[in-house]
Design a protein around this motif. Structure first.
Motif, mmCIF file in Angstrom:
data_model
loop_
_atom_site.group_PDB
_atom_site.id
_atom_site.type_symbol
_atom_site.label_atom_id
_atom_site.label_comp_id
_atom_site.label_asym_id
_atom_site.label_seq_id
_atom_site.Cartn_x
_atom_site.Cartn_y
_atom_site.Cartn_z
ATOM 1 N N ILE A 13 1.016 -1.215 0.004
ATOM 2 C CA ILE A 13 0.073 -0.073 -0.141
ATOM 3 C C ILE A 13 0.818 1.388 0.031
ATOM 4 O O ILE A 13 2.019 1.192 0.553
ATOM 5 C CB ILE A 13 -1.047 0.059 1.196
ATOM 6 C CG1 ILE A 13 -0.079 0.037 2.634
ATOM 7 C CG2 ILE A 13 -1.836 -1.091 1.294
ATOM 8 C CD1 ILE A 13 -0.851 1.110 3.605
ATOM 9 N N THR A 14 0.255 2.259 -0.433
ATOM 10 C CA THR A 14 0.755 3.717 -0.078
ATOM 11 C C THR A 14 -0.518 4.338 0.641
ATOM 12 O O THR A 14 -1.675 4.094 0.381
ATOM 13 C CB THR A 14 1.180 4.570 -1.409
ATOM 14 O OG1 THR A 14 0.067 4.482 -2.225
ATOM 15 C CG2 THR A 14 2.312 3.800 -1.962
ATOM 16 N N CYS A 15 -0.094 5.449 1.153
ATOM 17 C CA CYS A 15 -0.906 6.184 2.087
ATOM 18 C C CYS A 15 -0.990 7.684 1.621
ATOM 19 O O CYS A 15 0.185 8.163 1.466
ATOM 20 C CB CYS A 15 -0.949 5.777 3.512
ATOM 21 S SG CYS A 15 -1.807 6.802 4.520
ATOM 22 N N ASN A 16 -2.164 8.137 1.724
ATOM 23 C CA ASN A 16 -2.107 9.734 1.486
ATOM 24 C C ASN A 16 -2.110 10.711 2.662
ATOM 25 O O ASN A 16 -2.425 11.812 2.417
ATOM 26 C CB ASN A 16 -3.202 10.028 0.485
ATOM 27 C CG ASN A 16 -4.653 10.024 1.022
ATOM 28 O OD1 ASN A 16 -4.605 9.576 2.099
ATOM 29 N ND2 ASN A 16 -5.607 10.081 0.207
ATOM 30 N N CYS A 17 -1.929 10.151 4.028
ATOM 31 C CA CYS A 17 -1.976 10.954 4.875
ATOM 32 C C CYS A 17 -0.757 12.124 4.777
ATOM 33 O O CYS A 17 0.179 11.723 3.862
ATOM 34 C CB CYS A 17 -2.180 10.225 6.318
ATOM 35 S SG CYS A 17 -0.362 9.629 6.752
ATOM 36 N N SER A 18 -0.889 13.062 5.740
ATOM 37 C CA SER A 18 0.213 14.098 5.684
ATOM 38 C C SER A 18 1.523 13.478 5.916
ATOM 39 O O SER A 18 2.711 14.062 5.314
ATOM 40 C CB SER A 18 -0.111 15.259 6.578
ATOM 41 O OG SER A 18 -0.067 14.471 7.778
#
Length: 104
Positions: A13-18
């Motif tokens: 996964i990749t995550c788009n949180c800051s």
């Protein structure tokens, strides 16, 4: 830092949180017993944010976060490995799934 890990790379996964989006990590998760920190534990520092449930561990010398420790939704202990830190991985062949951490 040196570690050994047995991890399934078929569902990263990749995550788009800051935090995650700025680091650019590609994460794969494995049960904690499949991860062994072999060297460099004394050089690690920990960062926790938001719910403070994941221990983001990074090298105090170079700043790289190669793994984190926490628990899966079912409570099982896990390690989240930044596969960019694994040798012999063809990153162009990896197709991570995007997680919306920004909305959580």
């Amino acid at each position: 830092m040196r570690f050994s890990v047995e991890v399934d790379l078929s569902n990263p996964i990749t995550c788009n949180c800051s935090y995650c989006s700025k680091r650019g990590s590609i994460l794969a998760f494995t049960p904690d017993e499949n991860f062994v920190l072999e060297q460099g534990g004394e050089d690690l520092a920990e960062y926790r944010f938001n719910t403070k449930t994941i221990a983001h561990l990074f090298c105090q010398t170079c700043g790289m976060e190669s793994f984190a420790r926490g628990a899966m939704p079912d409570g099982a202990k896990m390690a989240a490995v930044n596969i960019r830190c694994l040798e012999g991985i063809e990153l162009n062949a990896i197709e991570p799934r995007q997680i919306d951490g920004r909305s959580r």
